[in-house]
Motif scaffolding. Structure first.
Motif, short mmCIF file in Angstrom:
data_model
loop_
_atom_site.label_atom_id
_atom_site.label_comp_id
_atom_site.label_asym_id
_atom_site.label_seq_id
_atom_site.Cartn_x
_atom_site.Cartn_y
_atom_site.Cartn_z
N LEU A 138 -8.95 83.59 29.80
CA LEU A 138 -7.53 83.07 30.06
C LEU A 138 -6.71 82.15 30.49
N ARG A 139 -6.66 81.10 30.63
CA ARG A 139 -5.91 80.20 31.18
C ARG A 139 -4.56 80.07 30.44
N PRO A 140 -3.35 80.45 30.89
CA PRO A 140 -2.13 79.79 29.91
C PRO A 140 -1.55 78.81 30.35
N GLY A 141 -0.80 78.03 29.36
CA GLY A 141 -0.38 76.72 29.79
C GLY A 141 -1.61 76.01 29.56
N TRP A 142 -2.65 75.59 29.39
CA TRP A 142 -4.18 75.09 29.44
C TRP A 142 -2.95 73.73 28.68
N LEU A 143 -2.61 73.29 27.66
CA LEU A 143 -1.91 71.78 27.20
C LEU A 143 -0.85 72.23 27.34
N SER A 144 -0.69 70.78 28.23
CA SER A 144 0.98 70.28 27.99
C SER A 144 1.02 69.52 27.11
N GLY A 145 2.83 69.65 26.88
CA GLY A 145 3.28 68.72 25.66
C GLY A 145 2.68 69.81 24.98
N SER A 146 2.38 70.67 24.29
CA SER A 146 2.25 71.75 23.81
C SER A 146 3.75 72.06 22.63
N ASP A 147 4.32 71.60 22.79
CA ASP A 147 5.65 71.63 21.23
C ASP A 147 4.88 70.59 20.73
N THR A 148 5.24 69.55 21.19
CA THR A 148 5.05 67.87 20.78
C THR A 148 3.38 68.60 20.09
N LEU A 149 2.58 68.64 19.98
CA LEU A 149 1.08 68.44 19.02
C LEU A 149 1.56 69.95 18.20
N PHE A 150 1.61 70.99 18.43
CA PHE A 150 3.06 71.42 17.20
C PHE A 150 3.29 71.00 16.25
N GLU A 151 4.06 69.74 16.82
CA GLU A 151 5.26 69.98 15.59
C GLU A 151 4.35 68.54 14.91
N ARG A 152 3.31 68.07 15.44
CA ARG A 152 2.32 67.02 15.12
C ARG A 152 1.21 67.57 14.01
N LEU A 153 0.59 69.00 14.57
CA LEU A 153 0.43 69.70 12.83
C LEU A 153 0.55 69.97 12.43
N ALA A 154 1.57 70.23 12.42
CA ALA A 154 2.67 70.91 10.83
C ALA A 154 2.59 70.17 10.65
N GLU A 155 2.61 68.83 10.81
CA GLU A 155 3.43 67.83 9.70
C GLU A 155 2.02 67.18 9.45
N VAL A 156 1.35 66.29 10.11
CA VAL A 156 0.20 66.35 9.09
C VAL A 156 -1.22 66.37 9.10
N VAL A 157 -1.24 67.88 9.35
CA VAL A 157 -2.78 68.39 9.11
C VAL A 157 -2.81 68.83 7.06
N PRO A 158 -3.47 68.58 6.89
CA PRO A 158 -3.55 68.91 5.06
C PRO A 158 -3.47 70.07 5.55
N TRP A 159 -3.12 71.38 5.31
CA TRP A 159 -2.70 73.10 5.19
C TRP A 159 -3.22 72.90 4.01
N ARG A 160 -3.89 74.14 3.57
CA ARG A 160 -4.15 74.17 2.24
C ARG A 160 -4.06 76.32 2.12
N ALA A 161 -3.00 76.53 0.98
CA ALA A 161 -3.06 78.02 1.38
C ALA A 161 -4.60 78.39 0.37
N GLU A 162 -5.15 79.47 0.29
CA GLU A 162 -6.49 80.04 0.17
C GLU A 162 -5.74 81.47 -0.61
N ARG A 163 -6.86 81.96 -1.80
CA ARG A 163 -6.61 83.47 -2.17
C ARG A 163 -8.19 83.96 -2.09
N ARG A 164 -8.19 84.96 -1.32
CA ARG A 164 -9.48 85.08 -1.39
C ARG A 164 -10.12 86.69 -2.21
N ARG A 165 -10.81 87.62 -2.54
CA ARG A 165 -11.37 88.61 -2.96
C ARG A 165 -11.08 89.38 -2.40
N MET A 166 -10.18 90.69 -2.77
CA MET A 166 -9.71 91.61 -1.26
C MET A 166 -9.93 93.43 -1.92
N TYR A 167 -11.83 94.24 -1.86
CA TYR A 167 -11.79 94.89 -2.47
C TYR A 167 -11.40 94.76 -4.73
#
Length: 209
Positions: free
Chosen positions: A38-67
């Motif tokens: 464990l390394r707490p706070g390893w990435l500084s400015g992480s809130d900026t990265l969160f906002e970038r990733l939330a916006e620019v990553v082509p997120w996909r919703a997936e469906r999977r078979r369960m039983y």
């Protein structure tokens, strides 16, 4: 719907980048040859990265078979194979730093990055180990960087037992190593408490999913 993101007061003025590893990493030895770092706070400015990733990553919703039925995966996903460009240069910096610190012990570099977007407390991941591919038969490592609101990561011995909790967010790093993927399981549980969004970035070696 995405939960309300509350930035960390400790992260607001930090420039985006990775910190040192070395002696700042705390290792906990588990049973059956497994361990976590464990390394707490390893990435500084992480809130900026969160906002970038939330916006620019082509997120996909997936469906999977369960039983006997097909269900929605309760989180958004994006997998970056080793020949794909990561969505922000700081993730390349993070991977290089992980290789420099863990390369000798792991015996190979981290190759891929899987991203998960937990939009609110209803998003989760059930108990599992990364046992698709070599992780099911060999010792390996999975390094996870968390940005956004903290969520608890639970670990327990495979088959059940007392669980360990680590709250991860705002640039925290956890590395699961040794036999951890085979002999332990991990999960992000659902919660009814008001919870902001979180993105996790999972770096893995080739052939581990």
């Amino acid at each position: 719907m995405t939960g309300l993101f509350q930035a960390s007061l400790l992260d607001l003025d930090d420039e985006l980048g990775v910190g040192p590893l070395g002696s700042t990493v705390r290792r906990t030895h588990l049973d059956h040859g497994a361990w976590i770092d464990l390394r707490p706070g390893w990435l500084s400015g992480s809130d900026t990265l969160f906002e970038r990733l939330a916006e620019v990553v082509p997120w996909r919703a997936e469906r999977r078979r369960m039983y006997d039925k097909v269900v929605d995966v309760p989180r958004l996903l994006k997998f970056y194979d080793e020949d794909e460009t990561l969505p922000d240069p700081v993730l390349d910096d993070a991977r290089r730093a992980l290789d420099a610190h863990y390369g000798e012990e792991l015996g190979e570099p981290f190759r891929t990055a899987g991203l998960c977007f937990y939009r609110d407390g209803r998003d989760s991941v059930a108990w599992h180990g990364d046992t698709i591919g070599r992780g099911g038969t060999e010792d390996t490592m999975v390094a996870i960087v968390s940005v956004g609101s903290p969520r608890p990561l639970l670990l327990r011995p495979r088959g059940g037992g007392h669980s360990i909790r680590r709250d991860l967010g705002h640039g925290d790093l956890i590395v699961m190593g040794g036999s951890c993927q085979r002999t332990w399981e991990h999960a992000i549980p659902k919660t009814t408490r008001p919870t902001g969004p979180r993105v996790s970035i999972q770096f893995r070696p080739r052939g581990v999913r």
